[in-house]
Structure formats: C-alpha cells, structure tokens
Design an enzyme around this catalytic site. Structure first.
Site, PDB file in Angstrom:
ATOM      1  CG  ASP A 410      -1.528 -14.697  27.882  1.00 26.23           C
ATOM      2  OD1 ASP A 410      -2.031 -15.065  29.101  1.00 26.23           O
ATOM      3  OD2 ASP A 410      -1.039 -15.231  27.097  1.00 26.23           O
ATOM      4  CD  GLU A 459      -3.808 -20.643  29.119  1.00 28.26           C
ATOM      5  OE1 GLU A 459      -2.578 -21.230  28.712  1.00 28.26           O
ATOM      6  OE2 GLU A 459      -3.489 -19.273  29.799  1.00 28.26           O
ATOM      7  CD  GLU A 465       0.904 -21.765  27.668  1.00 31.80           C
ATOM      8  OE1 GLU A 465       1.678 -20.522  28.347  1.00 31.80           O
ATOM      9  OE2 GLU A 465       0.246 -21.316  26.840  1.00 31.80           O
TER      10      GLU A 465
END
Length: 643
Positions: A410, A459, A465
C-alpha cells in the site's frame, strides 16, 4: 541544357510531395482507419476514423530528447508494409481467460533533425488503435526524454468521463497520487482539470455516436507512468509526465531515460460505436509482454477481510481466526490480514494463523506499507522493509516459509520512472518467492498482470473503504459504481472491495442490498475481497449466501448488455464451465426499467435475485423467459444466477 535544372527541381518537388502523402493502416475488418501525415512544419500527425466517422482529428506525434527535437522538421523516410500481427494467451486474473489478438501493423520511419532515428509503430485491431515510438541506435549513452508530444484531439462536442490527477505529496499522510478521485462525468472535452494536474488514464470520451477509451500499456522499466495534461484547448489532450515529487528518492529519475534502442509504452485507444468494446476489449494485456518466468503461486479466488468495517483495532489473532473460519464456510480461498499484523499479532502467531488457515483450506494474505520516504503513513510493517532490495527478499522468504500466500502493498508515491522500477522489483521478487501481489494506494494497471501472473489485483480506485470515512462518499456510491465498469475496471483487475449488506457505522448507505450483491459480479478482480463481515453475511437469506458461495473464483469472459456511464450498468460474466452470470445496477434516484436479453447468452434462464419490499431485503424467482423486463428501484440492482 537550361531545362535540366528545372527538370531536377520538378523531380525533387515531386519526390517531396510523394514522401508527404498520408500513410494509412486499417483494422482487419476495415472499420477503423488511421491516417498518418506531416504538416507544413514537418510535425507528424495521426487521425482516426471509425466506420467513416472521424473520432480523433489530426493529433500530434513526436518526442523531445534532452539532445534532440524529434517532433518537427521531420520527413517521411519509409512506410513499411502492412503486416498481420496475431497472438493468443491465457489469463486467470482479468476479464477474459482465452485472449486472442489480431491487428494490422505498420512501421512508419521518419528522418530529419539530429539524434536518434524516430519510428512510430501502429497496430490497428477491430477494437482500437495502439502505437508506440521506437528510437533506433545502440551504445552505452543514456538518452533522456523531456517531453512526449502525443496528443488526442477530440471532435467538437465530445464529452468526457475523466479522473482528476491528484497533486503529489498531498492527502492523508502524503499518500497522493493514488488514483482515488471521483470521475467528472459527461463534461465537455477541453475542460481544465479541477486539481490542476491533469487527468488520469483511463479516460473515457463520447464523440457523437462513438466511444473512445484512452490508456497506456506495456510499461516497462524505461519509462514513467503518464497521464493527460491539465489544459486541453479545443479538446486536444496531450500526454503529460509525472510531477517532480513522484520519485522514490531525492535523486531517482522521474522522466524517462534509457539507452538505445528504446521502445516507449503503447498509447492505446479503444474505439467502438457502442460501449461493448470499451467493456470487453483486452488491448491493455494484448499489448503487454508475456510472462518470462514460470510462476508457481496460488491462483485467483475470493477473500474475507475484516479491516474495512472493523478497522485497525481488529487486526488481532482472535478476530482473524474468526475470519478464516468465515472464508472456510463460504468456500473462499483467502483471508486478508491487514495493517498492523506485525505489531498486534506478531510473526510467530501469524505462522500459527497460517497453519490454522491451511487446515481449513484457506490461505493468508498480509498487508505491507510500501514506504521509503514518500509517505508518512504510520501503519506497519513499514520502514523500508520492502524498499531495500535485500531486506525485501529476506522478508518475502520469511513469510513464505511461514505459509503466507501473498502480499498487499500500500501507499505508493507516484508515477516517476523510479516508481515503475520499484513496482517491477516487487513483482520480480514476489514471483521468485512464490507470493501473490495486490497493489493498493497505487497507479493503474497497465497490462502487468499478463507479464507477472502473480499480480492478482490493483486498487487505483476510490473503493469501498471511502464509504466508511464520511457521508459525502457514501452518497456518491451509486453513480461512482456505475461509471467504473466503463473506465477503471475496463483496463484491468480492480480491488474496489465490494458488497456490503450491513449498515456502515455512523453513515446512511444509499444503495440497496441487491445493488451490493450485483457488485460481486459487476466488478472484476483476480482476488475479490468482500467488505461484508461474517455476522452480516449470516443475516442474509440462504439463497443470497448460496449465490455468493457459488460464485466462480475467476471469470472466463465478459459481455456488455446495457448501460450508460454513471447511470446504470448491466454486464454478463461467464464462469469457467461456460454458464453466464448477469448483474445490473441502477445508479439513478428514480426507478429504471431495463430489458435483459438472455438470448445473447444462450437463453437458458436461471434464478433471479432482486430487491425485496425494502432496500435491505431480497426477493427471488425463477427466470424462464428469454427476454426479462425488470424495473429496478432507485439505487437498486439484480443478479441472474445460471441454472
């Protein structure tokens, strides 16, 4: 003898005029035509027609190097013969399993100016146009690009569905750009970007009755990621390079640099008179390099995931054991253990969890922070553990020995060339270690899942989220979801993390539960991480739970049935056994009637699941008719499960 100079002058004029004649190359079916020409300043241009209608007006070609200008003052040296290019390959992580590519290829070589010789390679297929630059030469000298002059000049009146490029080193903990903005929908071509940094790929346009999707593919180590520039006067969009902050270290390269010969990434233009080619095209992977290294890793599948609804505090041994059991009950292959697992569980207990998961036929995925110096995100594991090559290899070997199947990495920091190399380093070392990869807070996929079959998903989207962060995001979920099949998810696997039936603490979810169920089919990802918790799933009707349990771990094909970006979308996805699942959503605040023609899918019918009496309930019935008429409520949805 006095006539001889006149004759020579006329001959030279004739030769020059002949050299300047347009060069053409068409698709195998002849519908798409590309015309390449030189303007009065020796600037190469190209134009695109679809079915005789201009979809791109004459647009610029060319490069500027630090040592040479290869964008003007050029002459046509040679236009090669039109050649047929064919390819076939298998993918397990994208919209189609058996991919076949056929295109007409033509190499156009230019001369003039100083520096390397420039060629442009065009490949035109039935679903679009691709081209790349070739700089010829050899030797140890490193060339550096300062500008790419490629442009896309839309016809007057064109509209765009465009994603604003974020300003680097902004956002939470300096984690931008991460391709997590909302699309500006149906805006006039030529509109300046709202954040001042241009527009991201992929970029969707409607020009009259035609649709175009612009993106890039085949991006290797010798180029940066690019996007469309902030200003696009009269609908002419130019390729822009990353911002100065988009680098891994203070001295790492941002702009492209390489020795010769040098091939740039492909500029890709998917073209169609309907949205079907936009949804169904595989050009992004067609134009990317095949895998060079045998890959021995686990494959695609579904995953349980606690973080999105339960947060950081629940990355604990007890909760993750519960989510392993949840995955086992649902028949899912994976459970993702998110941030802070190293602090709140620890390596030894994670090894125990991995062993327990294997006893349940479930495999574990674990989260990492990518950061070197480019973000301030506090979540761990972090502190250069993946950025430093030797530490990364040791870490990958350690967790693989523990029984971990893959990594979610991430918070990347941009699209400079050094970051492109970092992505390739991560994928290369993960391949060697036998680990799957999921990139988050990241750039868009550019066909890398073909080159690295262990890349399961990416992503690069404002995913579920964000709905948990504030009501404004929750309010925009319907229209946002209805634009993604035609934009972001059209160019590669997308880890949106869909499907939530539970209420979001402190928020009012706008979508119905049938809308959420439809996203499990509508969105494609090599590993599909579901937002719903074990407790929320247990509250759903048995027929809904069975539907989710029976979803195939990967898809064999996709069909566009109906839709319009931001308003509604109806797609069909084929399971490996040949049966078709259908899913649709209505993103508007009014009921919408649609017709689903199952004859396009073999007309075998199935079981329909749709909204019940409220937006939190379901209804179901058998489908026996070949054409199904459905009225979807506002923000509602449906699925058809094959028999």
């Amino acid at each position: 003898m006095r006539c001889l100079p006149v004759f020579i002058a006329l001959l030279l004029l004739s030769t020059t005029a002949h050299a300047a004649e347009p060069v053409r190359v068409g698709s195998p079916n002849g519908v798409i035509q590309v015309t390449v020409a030189l303007d009065a300043q020796g600037q190469p241009t190209y134009a695109v027609q679809n079915g005789g209608t201009e979809v791109l007006r004459p647009s610029r070609l060319g490069l500027t190097l630090a040592t040479a200008d290869l964008s003007r003052g050029l002459q046509l040296d040679k236009a090669g013969k039109v050649e047929t290019v064919t390819d076939s390959y298998v993918l397990s992580t994208d919209k189609r399993a058996q991919c076949r590519y056929r295109a007409n290829r033509r190499v156009i070589r230019f001369r003039g100016g100083s520096g390397p010789r420039l060629s442009v390679i065009f490949q035109v297929s039935n679903d679009g146009v691709a081209f790349q630059y070739l700089l010829e030469g050899s030797g140890p000298q490193v060339e550096r690009l300062t500008a790419e002059h490629t442009s896309f000049r839309l016809p007057a009146g064109a509209q765009g569905w465009l994603h604003p490029q974020a300003k680097a080193q902004t956002g939470w903990a300096n984690t931008q750009p991460s391709y997590e903005e909302y699309y500006q929908q149906g805006i006039a071509a030529g509109t300046a970007s709202p954040l001042g940094e241009g527009w991201s790929f992929p970029a969707l346009f409607r020009a009259g009755n035609n649709w175009l999707l612009l993106t890039e593919a085949g991006l290797g180590r010798t180029y940066c990621g690019s996007h469309l520039a902030h200003q696009s006067p009269e609908g002419e969009y130019t390729v822009a390079f990353p911002q100065p902050a988009e680098r891994t270290t203070a001295t790492a390269p941002i702009l492209p640099e390489s020795t010769l010969p040098w091939r740039t990434p492909w500029r890709v233009i998917v073209v169609g008179s309907t949205l079907a080619p936009i949804v169904e095209s595989t050009l992004t992977t067609d134009l990317s390099a095949p895998a060079q290294t045998p890959v021995s890793v686990a494959g695609p599948g579904k995953a349980s995931w606690s973080w999105v609804l339960l947060g950081d505090n629940n990355t604990t041994y007890e909760v993750q054991r519960r989510f392993i059991e949840y995955a086992a009950r649902m028949g899912w292959r994976y459970c993702l253990v998110d941030a802070l697992w190293d602090k709140q569980i620890g390596y030894d207990k994670m090894a125990e969890l991995a062993q327990y998961a294997r006893s349940k036929s479930v495999e574990l995925l674990v989260w990492y922070n990518s950061n070197g110096s480019w973000n301030q995100a506090p979540q761990t594991p972090a502190n250069n553990i993946l950025f430093e090559a030797e530490r990364r290899r040791q870490e990958f070997a350690r967790i693989r020995k523990m029984g971990i199947a893959g990594v979610k990495i991430d918070f990347f920091g941009g699209d400079g060339q050094s970051f492109m190399n970092y992505y390739h380093d991560l994928l290369t070392d993960a391949t060697a270690a036998g680990l799957l990869v999921n990139f988050h807070g990241t750039t868009i996929p550019r066909g890398w899942n073909r080159t690295f079959p262990n890349l399961m998903t990416v992503e690069a989207v404002r995913g579920f989220e964000f709905l948990t962060f504030d009501q404004a995001n929750t309010d925009q979920e319907p229209t946002h979801c209805a634009v993604l099949p035609f934009t972001r998810n059209a160019v590669g696997p997308m880890d949106f993390t869909p499907m939530c039936f539970s209420e979001i603490p402190g928020k009012q979810r706008r979508t119905s539960n049938a809308f959420e169920l439809a996203l499990s089919v509508l969105f494609q990802s090599g590993i599909q991480h579901y937002a719903e918790t074990d407790e929320g799933m247990a509250r759903q009707p048995a027929f809904v739970q069975d539907f989710v349990k029976n979803l195939p771990p990967r898809w064999a094909d996709v069909r566009f049935l109906e839709g319009f970006p931001g308003q509604y979308a109806v797609l069909a996805r084929q399971s490996p056994n040949g049966s078709w699942y259908v899913a649709g959503i209505n993103a508007t605040d009014q009921p919408k009637t649609i017709r689903v023609d199952l004859r396009k899918l073999g007309g075998k019918g199935g079981t329909l699941i749709l909204d019940g009496a409220t937006n939190r309930s379901f209804d179901t019935r058998a489908v026996t008719e070949q054409v199904v008429s459905l009225t979807l409520p506002a923000w509602g949805g449906f699925v058809v499960q094959p028999r």
